[in-house]
Design an enzyme around this catalytic site. Structure first.
Site, mmCIF file in Angstrom:
data_model
loop_
_atom_site.group_PDB
_atom_site.id
_atom_site.type_symbol
_atom_site.label_atom_id
_atom_site.label_comp_id
_atom_site.label_asym_id
_atom_site.label_seq_id
_atom_site.Cartn_x
_atom_site.Cartn_y
_atom_site.Cartn_z
ATOM 1 N N HIS A 20 2.533 -7.233 4.450
ATOM 2 C CA HIS A 20 1.174 -6.728 4.677
ATOM 3 C C HIS A 20 0.710 -7.080 6.090
ATOM 4 O O HIS A 20 1.318 -7.900 6.786
ATOM 5 C CB HIS A 20 0.201 -7.350 3.664
ATOM 6 C CG HIS A 20 0.410 -6.899 2.265
ATOM 7 N ND1 HIS A 20 -0.356 -5.930 1.666
ATOM 8 C CD2 HIS A 20 1.321 -7.290 1.329
ATOM 9 C CE1 HIS A 20 0.067 -5.736 0.428
ATOM 10 N NE2 HIS A 20 1.089 -6.552 0.200
ATOM 11 N N HIS B 233 0.821 -1.209 0.000
ATOM 12 C CA HIS B 233 0.000 0.000 0.000
ATOM 13 C C HIS B 233 0.862 1.269 0.000
ATOM 14 O O HIS B 233 2.021 1.218 -0.367
ATOM 15 C CB HIS B 233 -0.993 -0.041 1.154
ATOM 16 C CG HIS B 233 -1.742 -1.339 1.204
ATOM 17 N ND1 HIS B 233 -2.777 -1.650 0.348
ATOM 18 C CD2 HIS B 233 -1.553 -2.452 1.972
ATOM 19 C CE1 HIS B 233 -3.210 -2.878 0.588
ATOM 20 N NE2 HIS B 233 -2.484 -3.394 1.569
ATOM 21 N N GLU C 134 -2.812 0.309 7.661
ATOM 22 C CA GLU C 134 -1.851 -0.733 7.296
ATOM 23 C C GLU C 134 -0.589 -0.156 6.662
ATOM 24 O O GLU C 134 0.524 -0.606 6.932
ATOM 25 C CB GLU C 134 -2.514 -1.726 6.332
ATOM 26 C CG GLU C 134 -1.615 -2.877 5.930
ATOM 27 C CD GLU C 134 -2.274 -3.793 4.910
ATOM 28 O OE1 GLU C 134 -1.633 -4.787 4.525
ATOM 29 O OE2 GLU C 134 -3.421 -3.507 4.487
ATOM 30 N N GLU D 129 1.207 -11.843 5.522
ATOM 31 C CA GLU D 129 0.178 -11.140 6.295
ATOM 32 C C GLU D 129 0.543 -11.340 7.767
ATOM 33 O O GLU D 129 0.307 -12.395 8.339
ATOM 34 C CB GLU D 129 -1.213 -11.702 5.992
ATOM 35 C CG GLU D 129 -1.685 -11.494 4.565
ATOM 36 C CD GLU D 129 -2.178 -10.075 4.280
ATOM 37 O OE1 GLU D 129 -2.036 -9.208 5.178
ATOM 38 O OE2 GLU D 129 -2.723 -9.843 3.189
#
Length: 502
Positions: free
Chosen positions: A402, A334, A349, A464
């Site tokens: 992430h 991101h 995030e 993640e």
């Protein structure tokens, strides 16, 4: 001190008196069993009470996603997403479908018969409200749709647009349709930053005038209005390079500046193209007299002969426990206007992925690796550009970092994803190291059809590192200690993987 207190009281009274005037009168209905009332507009503020399901609340003011209400003679705040508009307000509004397809049912229940479906972007009038369900007219009969999958907007009829109003496209490619519905025929495609005169507005659809003098409808959520005379739609920025060179064999050239356009040709690495102009992230080029578009992330403005030259590296006699001669691309997820997921307590995030990657980079460089970032600051980088960085540098490993989120706040743990079989060994080694170091629930190594993995021809994984949607886990994974532990585990996993290759 007394004068200060008096002044403060008067100031407070003044604020309380004018606050109701700053917001339009609105009544909302509580749609959860018990809704907490807080002292301020956020989950971190103290709870001062609660209201019950079906209670009607008069909204005094709004701030972001919070409503200010009068609660037992004092000002309180409630979360707007746990309320619905009053029945009276709702029937004066239209529902705009926010999902690809929305089921229309015979009654206000998921167990009732399905009458049909509405397409994304469809705007339809609301007849009445029953709890979380909205009654509409579907094919001449009463039908029901769930409120969670629509956005309520004021009902509008076709109206002339304001004088000199323009509509600016804010997505890569936007379909223009003959009628204000996603079910209608597509007649043209317009592109990011192009501006058009607005002829009328119908619900959530905008009728625009195209360059050829014809008109069509576009979905208003994919653009913005400007109160100025629009520029001609064919105006683009000046080219940043006169020629570009293809980096990869089989590179697609397309009919328009978007991956949604048809592939018109494929070229191999080393071929040079003359640039006509730039269109956002694309170059308009001429190939055998035909206009085509090539993405700027698959070409270079420098001099290269072939992609093999870019990826060629010096062979280093590497010892176990070191990373000398290896290139590792770190991909902090991101960035910029892409905030990623937002945690239970409001953590973005994008604000966690980069610090985690920076800690990891320091460890990798100390072990002798060359580290390349897909982004080094809070900027937006497209997914295909991230993959391009991996290919351009001939990455020995690509690690995308992430933090996760789901609607079920009880879900927690860390997951490692890969897509191609040749990527799985790297995933296994990194996950094994994370498993030893992290105290989070182990959700395993899984296949994940993510673009940065699917399109990546290098060893690549997507991590993640816990769920921001879980309140307890968010508190844990947002600490500096967790980032240090996670970064060290990923470092150990990379060392283990490359040692296994010796």
């Amino acid at each position: 001190m007394q004068n200060f207190r008096t002044y403060s009281i008067y100031a407070l009274l003044f604020i309380l008196l004018i606050a109701p005037l700053s917001a339009a009168a609105q009544t909302v209905v509580v749609n959860t069993d018990s809704l907490k009332v807080r002292s301020g507009p956020g989950l971190t503020y103290d709870v001062i009470g609660a209201v019950k399901s079906a209670d009607e609340l008069q909204v005094i003011a709004t701030e972001n996603d919070w409503y200010q209400i009068d609660y037992n003679g004092q000002q309180g705040w409630v979360a707007s997403w746990l309320t619905t508009g009053s029945t009276e307000a709702a029937v004066n509004q239209s529902a705009v479908v926010q999902v690809k397809t929305l089921n229309v049912r015979a009654d206000a229940s998921t167990s009732s018969a399905k009458l049909g479906q509405l397409a994304e972007g469809t705007s339809i009038a609301i007849n009445s409200v029953k709890g979380d369900w909205l009654e509409i007219t579907y094919n001449g009969s009463a039908g029901w749709i769930h409120k969670d999958y629509v956005q309520l907007v004021e009902s509008k009829t076709t109206a002339a647009a304001p004088q000199n109003n323009g509509f600016v496209v804010q997505v890569d490619a936007l379909n223009v349709r003959t009628k204000p519905s996603l079910d209608s025929k597509k007649k043209a495609t317009v592109y990011r930053n192009e501006s058009f005169s607005v002829l009328s507005v119908e619900g959530t659809w905008v009728e625009i005038e195209l360059a050829n003098g014809e008109s069509g409808f576009v979905y208003s959520f994919y653009g913005s209005f400007q109160q100025q005379a629009p520029q001609p739609s064919n105006v683009t920025e000046e080219p940043s390079a006169s020629t570009v060179t293809i980096l990869y064999n089989g590179t697609n050239l397309r009919s328009g500046p978007s991956t949604a356009n048809d592939v018109t040709a494929r070229l191999d690495a080393g071929q040079k193209l003359q640039v006509v102009k730039s269109v956002n992230d694309w170059y308009e080029v001429q190939v055998e007299g035909q206009t085509m578009f090539v993405a700027n992330w698959v070409v270079t403005t420098g001099e290269v002969e072939a992609v093999e030259e870019i990826e060629e590296k010096e062979v280093v006699d590497r010892k176990p426990g070191t990373l000398n001669g290896l290139t590792i691309v770190l991909d902090p997820g991101h960035g910029g206007n892409d905030r990623g997921t937002t945690g239970y307590y409001g953590t973005d995030e994008k604000g966690l992925t980069l610090p985690t990657a920076e800690l990891l980079a320091a460890k990798l460089e100390a072990a002798g690796a060359e580290v390349v970032f897909t982004r080094e600051s809070d900027v937006y980088v497209g997914l295909r550009k991230r993959v391009s960085v991996s290919h351009q540098h001939g990455a020995d490993a690509f690690v995308s970092i992430h933090y996760d989120s789901v609607t079920d706040s009880s879900v927690h743990g860390f997951t490692t994803y890969y897509q191609h079989d040749f990527q799985k060994p790297l995933a296994d080694h990194i996950h094994g190291a994370l498993q030893k170091r992290l105290s989070l629930r182990d959700r395993g190594v899984r296949e994940g059809n993510y673009l940065v993995l699917r399109e990546n021809q290098q060893h690549a994984v997507l991590l993640e590192l816990g769920y921001l949607s879980n309140a307890t886990e968010e508190r844990q994974i947002t600490t500096a200690q967790f980032r240090e532990t996670a970064a060290h585990a990923i470092y150990e996993g990379l060392i283990s993987f490359f040692d296994s290759e010796l």
